[in-house]
Design a protein around this motif. Structure first.
Motif, PDB file in Angstrom:
ATOM      1  N   SER A 184       0.841  -1.201   0.000  1.00 38.01           N
ATOM      2  CA  SER A 184       0.000   0.000   0.000  1.00 38.01           C
ATOM      3  C   SER A 184       0.869   1.243   0.000  1.00 38.01           C
ATOM      4  N   ILE A 185       0.212   2.376  -0.239  1.00 37.36           N
ATOM      5  CA  ILE A 185       0.856   3.684  -0.177  1.00 37.36           C
ATOM      6  C   ILE A 185      -0.085   4.674   0.476  1.00 37.36           C
ATOM      7  N   VAL A 186       0.454   5.519   1.342  1.00 36.39           N
ATOM      8  CA  VAL A 186      -0.268   6.676   1.871  1.00 36.39           C
ATOM      9  C   VAL A 186       0.525   7.907   1.442  1.00 36.39           C
ATOM     10  N   ALA A 187      -0.174   8.956   1.041  1.00 33.03           N
ATOM     11  CA  ALA A 187       0.539  10.104   0.486  1.00 33.03           C
ATOM     12  C   ALA A 187      -0.289  11.371   0.593  1.00 33.03           C
ATOM     13  N   ARG A 188       0.421  12.507   0.622  1.00 39.70           N
ATOM     14  CA  ARG A 188      -0.199  13.831   0.568  1.00 39.70           C
ATOM     15  C   ARG A 188       0.428  14.605  -0.575  1.00 39.70           C
ATOM     16  N   ASP A 189      -0.399  15.249  -1.391  1.00 41.87           N
ATOM     17  CA  ASP A 189       0.080  16.073  -2.480  1.00 41.87           C
ATOM     18  C   ASP A 189       0.369  17.467  -1.934  1.00 41.87           C
ATOM     19  N   PRO A 190       1.638  17.903  -1.930  1.00 35.05           N
ATOM     20  CA  PRO A 190       1.943  19.219  -1.355  1.00 35.05           C
ATOM     21  C   PRO A 190       1.339  20.375  -2.149  1.00 35.05           C
ATOM     22  N   LYS A 191       1.013  20.148  -3.418  1.00 33.40           N
ATOM     23  CA  LYS A 191       0.439  21.224  -4.245  1.00 33.40           C
ATOM     24  C   LYS A 191      -1.023  21.466  -3.918  1.00 33.40           C
ATOM     25  N   VAL A 229      -4.837   6.608   6.637  1.00 31.85           N
ATOM     26  CA  VAL A 229      -4.236   5.495   7.369  1.00 31.85           C
ATOM     27  C   VAL A 229      -4.328   4.237   6.520  1.00 31.85           C
ATOM     28  N   ALA A 230      -3.250   3.450   6.502  1.00 32.95           N
ATOM     29  CA  ALA A 230      -3.281   2.102   5.950  1.00 32.95           C
ATOM     30  C   ALA A 230      -2.933   1.143   7.082  1.00 32.95           C
ATOM     31  N   THR A 231      -3.822   0.204   7.371  1.00 33.85           N
ATOM     32  CA  THR A 231      -3.573  -0.792   8.414  1.00 33.85           C
ATOM     33  C   THR A 231      -3.659  -2.177   7.794  1.00 33.85           C
ATOM     34  N   GLN A 232      -2.569  -2.960   7.894  1.00 38.85           N
ATOM     35  CA  GLN A 232      -2.487  -4.210   7.131  1.00 38.85           C
ATOM     36  C   GLN A 232      -1.679  -5.268   7.866  1.00 38.85           C
ATOM     37  N   SER A 233      -1.273  -6.314   7.168  1.00 41.99           N
ATOM     38  CA  SER A 233      -0.681  -7.524   7.717  1.00 41.99           C
ATOM     39  C   SER A 233      -1.768  -8.237   8.535  1.00 41.99           C
ATOM     40  N   PHE A 234      -1.510  -8.602   9.806  1.00 40.46           N
ATOM     41  CA  PHE A 234      -2.597  -9.095  10.647  1.00 40.46           C
ATOM     42  C   PHE A 234      -3.374  -7.854  11.075  1.00 40.46           C
ATOM     43  N   THR A 235      -4.351  -7.500  10.268  1.00 37.69           N
ATOM     44  CA  THR A 235      -4.958  -6.167  10.319  1.00 37.69           C
ATOM     45  C   THR A 235      -5.732  -5.912  11.600  1.00 37.69           C
ATOM     46  N   ASN A 236      -5.480  -4.758  12.196  1.00 39.56           N
ATOM     47  CA  ASN A 236      -6.321  -4.248  13.267  1.00 39.56           C
ATOM     48  C   ASN A 236      -7.153  -3.122  12.662  1.00 39.56           C
ATOM     49  N   LYS A 237      -8.387  -3.445  12.276  1.00 41.80           N
ATOM     50  CA  LYS A 237      -9.231  -2.460  11.598  1.00 41.80           C
ATOM     51  C   LYS A 237      -9.433  -1.198  12.426  1.00 41.80           C
ATOM     52  N   SER A 238      -9.454  -1.345  13.739  1.00 39.40           N
ATOM     53  CA  SER A 238      -9.731  -0.183  14.587  1.00 39.40           C
ATOM     54  C   SER A 238      -8.667   0.891  14.445  1.00 39.40           C
ATOM     55  N   ALA A 293       0.663   2.580   8.388  1.00 43.41           N
ATOM     56  CA  ALA A 293       1.248   3.827   7.888  1.00 43.41           C
ATOM     57  C   ALA A 293       0.223   4.938   8.001  1.00 43.41           C
ATOM     58  N   ILE A 294       0.694   6.131   8.384  1.00 47.84           N
ATOM     59  CA  ILE A 294      -0.180   7.288   8.573  1.00 47.84           C
ATOM     60  C   ILE A 294       0.473   8.515   7.940  1.00 47.84           C
ATOM     61  N   VAL A 295      -0.318   9.310   7.239  1.00 47.03           N
ATOM     62  CA  VAL A 295       0.087  10.649   6.818  1.00 47.03           C
ATOM     63  C   VAL A 295      -0.972  11.611   7.334  1.00 47.03           C
ATOM     64  N   ASP A 296      -0.533  12.667   8.021  1.00 51.90           N
ATOM     65  CA  ASP A 296      -1.510  13.637   8.534  1.00 51.90           C
ATOM     66  C   ASP A 296      -1.657  14.811   7.577  1.00 51.90           C
ATOM     67  N   ALA A 297      -2.549  15.715   7.896  1.00 54.86           N
ATOM     68  CA  ALA A 297      -2.902  16.819   6.983  1.00 54.86           C
ATOM     69  C   ALA A 297      -1.758  17.806   6.770  1.00 54.86           C
ATOM     70  N   GLN A 298      -0.730  17.738   7.611  1.00 54.99           N
ATOM     71  CA  GLN A 298       0.454  18.578   7.420  1.00 54.99           C
ATOM     72  C   GLN A 298       1.548  17.856   6.631  1.00 54.99           C
ATOM     73  N   GLY A 299       1.277  16.618   6.251  1.00 56.35           N
ATOM     74  CA  GLY A 299       2.249  15.856   5.479  1.00 56.35           C
ATOM     75  C   GLY A 299       3.253  15.101   6.313  1.00 56.35           C
ATOM     76  N   ARG A 300       3.052  15.045   7.620  1.00 59.11           N
ATOM     77  CA  ARG A 300       3.949  14.281   8.481  1.00 59.11           C
ATOM     78  C   ARG A 300       3.631  12.797   8.356  1.00 59.11           C
ATOM     79  N   VAL A 301       4.663  11.969   8.386  1.00 62.30           N
ATOM     80  CA  VAL A 301       4.540  10.550   8.060  1.00 62.30           C
ATOM     81  C   VAL A 301       4.994   9.697   9.237  1.00 62.30           C
ATOM     82  N   ALA A 302       4.296   8.595   9.463  1.00 59.69           N
ATOM     83  CA  ALA A 302       4.717   7.613  10.465  1.00 59.69           C
ATOM     84  C   ALA A 302       4.407   6.223   9.925  1.00 59.69           C
TER      85      ALA A 302
END
Length: 332
Positions: free
Chosen positions: A36-43, A72-81, A116-125
């Motif tokens: 999967s991919i999570v992303a924010r377009d800076p433009k 948010v993308a939650t995967q592998s042994f997925t925890n939907k919550s 994986a998480i990307v927030d509205a400011q483009g910060r990634v975890a």
């Protein structure tokens, strides 16, 4: 039987962790081993999450997003919550990393999660648990993260990141699809492929969620889910032209309406709906002969369109004279 085998396998793979099976796997939390991919377009500020897996209806488990909040993308042994809870944490003011840390701290199955998480400011975890099934990995870049587990090769994350970065000129939806295509080309899921999903939300919330999900597409079961997902995105783009045409009709801007309907029709020339509303707009613009050329073949293929045409004058969607209406309904 399948559920017993999965639980049995989890016990063998994960020992003490799997003994707490409620935390690791349940019937409502599928094993979405995937990329999967999570992303924010800076433009534009738009945010996206896209995924493919050899698992049924992966988009109902992995992909989560909210305009002005994050994805948010939650995967592998997925925890939907992790999807709704992660978004709620972001909405409360947490950064992507703070939200991820809080989710994992309370999860005894963290070693088998990939998130994986990307927030509205483009910060990634991003988190890849140490017991995710090989080949598993992740790679972050500016305002995006790619992640994969149970892949055929270890090159998938790097291939995804390279493709995403190379597509900077593309709209965000097309850009994240390019990353998925690259993952598949690099080997993809070792089990094959079955489903895919694409979600794009606005950078800022507007009047409501009905306007904030810019793209929301799923392929739940297909031999070639990415091919089908790309076709659906193209169809989505065509219907954006149709919607713009309808808006132009509301504003009595018939030249703009015709241009939008024609743009949609060029993208899917066999689509009767697109041909039909183009024809009706021509008729309303006093171009009945041009409308008849389109309506005749449509009526021959499906007589219900003729019946629908009879009903349009009543609601003001066909504004022709009685004589012209009779001529239209007789089109062959």
């Amino acid at each position: 039987m399948l559920k017993k085998l999965l639980l049995c396998g989890a016990s063998l793979l994960f020992g003490p962790v799997a003994a707490r099976a409620q935390s690791v796997y349940s019937a409502t939390d599928p094993l979405a081993h995937t990329f999967s991919i999570v992303a924010r377009d800076p433009k534009t500020g738009e945010m996206a999450v896209a995924v493919q897996s050899h698992w049924f209806s992966v988009g109902t488990s992995v992909s989560w997003g909210e305009a002005g909040v994050g994805v948010v993308a939650t995967q592998s042994f997925t925890n939907k919550s992790f999807g709704p809870r992660g978004l709620s944490l972001l909405k409360s003011g947490k950064t992507a990393q703070q939200a991820l840390d809080e989710l994992l701290a309370a999860d005894e199955g963290r070693d088998v999660r990939q998130v994986a998480i990307v927030d509205a400011q483009g910060r990634v975890a991003t988190h890849t648990g140490r017991k995710c099934i090989d080949m598993a990995g992740q790679q972050q870049g500016p305002q995006f993260s790619v992640q994969a587990n149970m892949m055929l090769t270890a090159t998938v994350p790097a291939a995804m990141a390279k493709a995403y970065e190379a597509g900077a000129a593309l709209p965000l939806a097309e850009r994240v699809l390019a990353a998925l295509d690259a993952a598949q080309a690099a080997g993809g899921d070792i089990r094959g492929r079955q489903s895919a999903a694409l979600l794009v939300v606005r950078g800022q919330a507007t009047e409501g969620p009905w306007a904030d999900r810019l793209v929301d597409l799923r392929v739940d079961d297909s031999a070639a889910p990415l091919t089908e997902l790309r076709r659906l995105l193209q169809l989505h783009r065509a219907y954006e032209h149709m919607n713009a045409g309808d808006l132009a009709v509301e504003k009595n801007n018939m030249p703009q309406a015709i241009a939008e309907y024609q743009a949609a029709e060029r993208m899917f020339p066999q689509n009767l709906e697109m041909q039909y509303w183009h024809a009706i707009t021509l008729a309303n613009k006093q171009q009945v002969p041009a409308a008849l050329k389109l309506l005749g073949p449509i009526f021959r293929q499906d007589a219900n369109w003729r019946t629908l045409t009879e009903r349009l004058p009543k609601v003001g969607l066909l504004t022709v004279s009685p004589q012209e209406l009779k001529q239209i309904l007789a089109a062959k």
